[in-house]
Design a protein around this motif. Sequence first.
Motif, PDB file in Angstrom:
ATOM      1  N   SER A 223       4.994 -92.078  33.441  1.00 24.87           N
ATOM      2  CA  SER A 223       3.852 -92.943  33.715  1.00 24.87           C
ATOM      3  C   SER A 223       2.579 -92.122  33.870  1.00 24.87           C
TER       4      SER A 223
ATOM      5  N   THR B 243       2.491 -98.318  31.089  1.00 21.26           N
ATOM      6  CA  THR B 243       3.552 -98.896  31.907  1.00 21.26           C
ATOM      7  C   THR B 243       4.911 -98.384  31.438  1.00 21.26           C
TER       8      THR B 243
ATOM      9  N   GLY C 269       0.918 -98.081  34.575  1.00 19.89           N
ATOM     10  CA  GLY C 269      -0.018 -96.979  34.427  1.00 19.89           C
ATOM     11  C   GLY C 269      -1.340 -97.319  35.095  1.00 19.89           C
TER      12      GLY C 269
END
Length: 251
Positions: free
Chosen positions: A94, A100, A119
Motif C-alpha cells: 500500500s 488500495t 492508499g
Amino acid sequence: MMEARIQSVGRAAALLDGMADGGWHALGALAALTRLPKGTAHNLIGALQDCGLVEHDPARGAYRLGLRFLALGRAVERRLDLVPMLRPLLLRLSAETGETVNLAVPRPTDAMIVESLEGTRHGVRVSSYAGTAAAYHSTACGRALLAHRPEAERQALYALGPLRAETPGTVTDPARLEAILAECRRRGWTEEREENEPGACCVAAPVMGPGGAVAAISVAGPAARMDPRTTARLGRMLRDALRPIESHLAA
C-alpha cells in the motif's frame, strides 16, 4: 436448517451441524433435530460417510463427524493465519503503490475480502471493505483464486447459471474466462479493467500454498492511473513479493 442453492447440500450441512459436538448421535435423533424424514437423513449420512465426513458405529447404531474434518479444519486454520502473516506485506504494498491493497480468501462460490488497506497518496482512489464478497469471474482477486481451482470445480461453478455482467465490459463467457485464467497460471498474476466497477482497475496474484491458491492479494486503483504498463509492473511486483511467503508456506 441452513439454506443452500442445492437443497440436499443444505440438508447435509444441517446433519453435520447436528454432530458438531463431536459425539455419537443416533439416526433418529439427527432426523428429528433436522426435521428430515428418517429415510432422507439415512441416505444423506450414508453419502457423507462415503466421503469420509462421517463415521458409523454399527454396534451403537450411531454416527459422528469423521477424521477428514481434522485435515479440513487445519487447512482453515492455516488460511486464517495468513492474515497476520501477510499484513506487513499489505502495508508495504500500500505504501509503495499508493493504491488500495486487498487480501481475499476463497469460498465455495466466490471470494471474500478479509483485509483492505486504502492508499493515501492519491485523492481519488478505489475503496474496498473487509467482509465483502468478490465474484470469481469479474474481480482480479477472484480470478487469481479461480485459476487454481480444479477444472471440474470451475465447470460446476459455470453450471450454476450465467455469469453476471457487473459492468458492460464484464467477461461472462466461460470460454473467454478460461483463457484469462490460463494466462494467470502462465504468468502468475491477472487483472480486470472496469469489469467489476466502472472506472476501476485491479491486478492480483494468488498466494500459493501446498494445496493450491490459499489467498490472493490485489492492488486496485482508478483505470486512468492503471495503464497496461502499470498493471504489468504491479503484477510482477506482486509475484516477486509473494515468493518468500510461498516458500514459508511450503516449508
